[in-house]
Design a protein around this motif. Sequence first.
Motif, PDB file in Angstrom:
ATOM      1  N   GLN A  33     -12.097  46.921  85.890  1.00 24.87           N
ATOM      2  CA  GLN A  33     -11.914  47.542  84.600  1.00 24.87           C
ATOM      3  C   GLN A  33     -13.235  48.066  84.063  1.00 24.87           C
ATOM      4  OE1 GLN A  33      -9.976  44.892  81.898  1.00 24.87           O
ATOM      5  NE2 GLN A  33      -8.004  44.999  82.958  1.00 24.87           N
ATOM      6  N   VAL A  34     -13.140  48.849  83.001  1.00 19.91           N
ATOM      7  CA  VAL A  34     -14.304  49.398  82.334  1.00 19.91           C
ATOM      8  C   VAL A  34     -14.743  48.433  81.242  1.00 19.91           C
ATOM      9  CG1 VAL A  34     -15.189  51.286  80.912  1.00 19.91           C
ATOM     10  CG2 VAL A  34     -13.654  51.762  82.836  1.00 19.91           C
ATOM     11  N   GLN A  35     -16.034  48.163  81.178  1.00 20.36           N
ATOM     12  CA  GLN A  35     -16.603  47.373  80.100  1.00 20.36           C
ATOM     13  C   GLN A  35     -17.405  48.280  79.179  1.00 20.36           C
ATOM     14  OE1 GLN A  35     -17.378  46.048  83.534  1.00 20.36           O
ATOM     15  NE2 GLN A  35     -15.264  45.342  83.276  1.00 20.36           N
ATOM     16  N   LEU A  36     -17.255  48.086  77.869  1.00 22.52           N
ATOM     17  CA  LEU A  36     -17.886  48.933  76.871  1.00 22.52           C
ATOM     18  C   LEU A  36     -18.625  48.073  75.856  1.00 22.52           C
ATOM     19  CD1 LEU A  36     -14.810  51.223  76.153  1.00 22.52           C
ATOM     20  CD2 LEU A  36     -16.731  51.759  77.663  1.00 22.52           C
ATOM     21  N   VAL A  37     -19.838  48.481  75.497  1.00 27.89           N
ATOM     22  CA  VAL A  37     -20.636  47.787  74.496  1.00 27.89           C
ATOM     23  C   VAL A  37     -21.220  48.807  73.538  1.00 27.89           C
ATOM     24  CG1 VAL A  37     -22.550  46.226  74.056  1.00 27.89           C
ATOM     25  CG2 VAL A  37     -21.199  45.957  76.134  1.00 27.89           C
ATOM     26  N   GLU A  38     -20.959  48.621  72.239  1.00 29.67           N
ATOM     27  CA  GLU A  38     -21.464  49.520  71.212  1.00 29.67           C
ATOM     28  C   GLU A  38     -22.804  49.030  70.671  1.00 29.67           C
ATOM     29  OE1 GLU A  38     -16.898  49.265  70.723  1.00 29.67           O
ATOM     30  OE2 GLU A  38     -18.566  47.869  71.028  1.00 29.67           O
ATOM     31  N   PHE A  39     -23.646  49.975  70.284  1.00 33.23           N
ATOM     32  CA  PHE A  39     -24.945  49.686  69.686  1.00 33.23           C
ATOM     33  C   PHE A  39     -25.175  50.603  68.498  1.00 33.23           C
ATOM     34  CE2 PHE A  39     -25.305  48.736  74.203  1.00 33.23           C
ATOM     35  CZ  PHE A  39     -25.855  47.459  74.201  1.00 33.23           C
ATOM     36  N   GLN A  81     -27.912  53.797  53.485  1.00 33.23           N
ATOM     37  CA  GLN A  81     -27.587  54.283  52.153  1.00 33.23           C
ATOM     38  C   GLN A  81     -26.728  55.541  52.227  1.00 33.23           C
ATOM     39  OE1 GLN A  81     -31.537  54.661  50.363  1.00 33.23           O
ATOM     40  NE2 GLN A  81     -31.109  52.802  49.182  1.00 33.23           N
ATOM     41  N   PRO A  82     -25.925  55.807  51.194  1.00 28.35           N
ATOM     42  CA  PRO A  82     -25.133  57.034  51.180  1.00 28.35           C
ATOM     43  C   PRO A  82     -26.008  58.270  51.371  1.00 28.35           C
ATOM     44  CG  PRO A  82     -24.398  55.572  49.440  1.00 28.35           C
ATOM     45  CD  PRO A  82     -25.643  54.959  50.021  1.00 28.35           C
ATOM     46  N   GLY A  83     -25.516  59.217  52.173  1.00 25.65           N
ATOM     47  CA  GLY A  83     -26.240  60.435  52.454  1.00 25.65           C
ATOM     48  C   GLY A  83     -27.105  60.379  53.694  1.00 25.65           C
ATOM     49  N   GLU A  84     -27.364  59.209  54.205  1.00 24.07           N
ATOM     50  CA  GLU A  84     -28.189  59.063  55.394  1.00 24.07           C
ATOM     51  C   GLU A  84     -27.377  59.278  56.665  1.00 24.07           C
ATOM     52  OE1 GLU A  84     -31.691  56.070  53.762  1.00 24.07           O
ATOM     53  OE2 GLU A  84     -30.124  55.259  55.065  1.00 24.07           O
ATOM     54  N   SER A  85     -28.069  59.321  57.795  1.00 20.32           N
ATOM     55  CA  SER A  85     -27.444  59.539  59.097  1.00 20.32           C
ATOM     56  C   SER A  85     -27.633  58.328  59.988  1.00 20.32           C
ATOM     57  CB  SER A  85     -28.042  60.777  59.778  1.00 20.32           C
ATOM     58  OG  SER A  85     -27.795  61.946  59.032  1.00 20.32           O
ATOM     59  N   LEU A  86     -26.770  58.228  60.992  1.00 17.33           N
ATOM     60  CA  LEU A  86     -26.813  57.115  61.930  1.00 17.33           C
ATOM     61  C   LEU A  86     -26.207  57.573  63.247  1.00 17.33           C
ATOM     62  CD1 LEU A  86     -27.540  54.040  62.003  1.00 17.33           C
ATOM     63  CD2 LEU A  86     -25.133  53.601  61.472  1.00 17.33           C
ATOM     64  N   ARG A  87     -26.772  57.135  64.358  1.00 17.79           N
ATOM     65  CA  ARG A  87     -26.200  57.430  65.664  1.00 17.79           C
ATOM     66  C   ARG A  87     -25.805  56.149  66.372  1.00 17.79           C
ATOM     67  NH1 ARG A  87     -28.484  60.733  70.952  1.00 17.79           N
ATOM     68  NH2 ARG A  87     -29.818  58.868  71.174  1.00 17.79           N
ATOM     69  N   LEU A  88     -24.545  56.071  66.754  1.00 20.47           N
ATOM     70  CA  LEU A  88     -24.029  54.953  67.518  1.00 20.47           C
ATOM     71  C   LEU A  88     -24.024  55.295  68.995  1.00 20.47           C
ATOM     72  CD1 LEU A  88     -20.928  53.957  65.346  1.00 20.47           C
ATOM     73  CD2 LEU A  88     -23.310  53.201  65.111  1.00 20.47           C
ATOM     74  N   SER A  89     -24.210  54.285  69.835  1.00 22.01           N
ATOM     75  CA  SER A  89     -24.158  54.449  71.275  1.00 22.01           C
ATOM     76  C   SER A  89     -23.126  53.503  71.860  1.00 22.01           C
ATOM     77  CB  SER A  89     -25.526  54.160  71.910  1.00 22.01           C
ATOM     78  OG  SER A  89     -26.519  55.027  71.413  1.00 22.01           O
ATOM     79  N   CYS A  90     -22.561  53.891  72.993  1.00 23.04           N
ATOM     80  CA  CYS A  90     -21.612  53.057  73.718  1.00 23.04           C
ATOM     81  C   CYS A  90     -21.976  53.101  75.188  1.00 23.04           C
ATOM     82  CB  CYS A  90     -20.185  53.554  73.497  1.00 23.04           C
ATOM     83  SG  CYS A  90     -18.938  52.702  74.490  1.00 23.04           S
ATOM     84  N   ALA A  91     -22.370  51.970  75.727  1.00 25.40           N
ATOM     85  CA  ALA A  91     -22.742  51.861  77.130  1.00 25.40           C
ATOM     86  C   ALA A  91     -21.545  51.379  77.934  1.00 25.40           C
ATOM     87  CB  ALA A  91     -23.916  50.903  77.300  1.00 25.40           C
ATOM     88  N   ALA A  92     -21.240  52.080  79.030  1.00 23.63           N
ATOM     89  CA  ALA A  92     -20.080  51.782  79.854  1.00 23.63           C
ATOM     90  C   ALA A  92     -20.500  51.308  81.236  1.00 23.63           C
ATOM     91  CB  ALA A  92     -19.184  53.010  79.983  1.00 23.63           C
ATOM     92  N   SER A  93     -19.712  50.409  81.797  1.00 29.23           N
ATOM     93  CA  SER A  93     -19.913  49.951  83.163  1.00 29.23           C
ATOM     94  C   SER A  93     -18.558  49.640  83.786  1.00 29.23           C
ATOM     95  CB  SER A  93     -20.817  48.720  83.209  1.00 29.23           C
ATOM     96  OG  SER A  93     -20.235  47.639  82.499  1.00 29.23           O
ATOM     97  N   GLY A  94     -18.525  49.486  85.109  1.00 26.09           N
ATOM     98  CA  GLY A  94     -17.286  49.202  85.806  1.00 26.09           C
ATOM     99  C   GLY A  94     -16.843  50.383  86.649  1.00 26.09           C
ATOM    100  N   ARG A  95     -15.778  51.052  86.246  1.00 28.96           N
ATOM    101  CA  ARG A  95     -15.303  52.223  86.954  1.00 28.96           C
ATOM    102  C   ARG A  95     -16.206  53.427  86.706  1.00 28.96           C
ATOM    103  NH1 ARG A  95      -8.694  52.362  86.908  1.00 28.96           N
ATOM    104  NH2 ARG A  95      -8.376  50.147  87.443  1.00 28.96           N
TER     105      ARG A  95
END
Length: 124
Positions: A1-7, A13-27
């Motif tokens: 199966q695929v394993q997923l981990v978010e970071f 604060q309101p108005g600011e920006s953010l970038r999320l990442s998701c690392a995948a392994s397995g298939r």
Amino acid sequence: QVQLVEFGGRLVQPGESLRLSCAASGRTFSSNGMGWFRQAPGKEREFVAAINWSGGRADYADSLMGRFTISRDNAKNTVYLQMNRLKPEDTAVYYCAARDYSDIGRREFEYDYWGRGTQVTVSS
């Protein structure tokens, strides 16, 4: 199966920006359509964004289009969610998901694998 981990989830604060990442392994990551969903307190999990196997097609929730951007780097087995002009109502646990199919999807049941989520809190 695929394993997923978010970071990347954190307090912003309101108005600011953010970038999320998701690392995948397995298939083989490059064969999977990928998506982001979120669940706010007291609400059902909702669709945020999706991207196909190559990154050539993407889809977004209507309310988020133009403010959020999904992308992927298959060489790094990673999918990203860039979130701009964040609002308090964006506060939620954000989940990364993968399909056993190469194209995009908007429904939870279309995805086969899920990460455990990362908390994003938007507050002043």
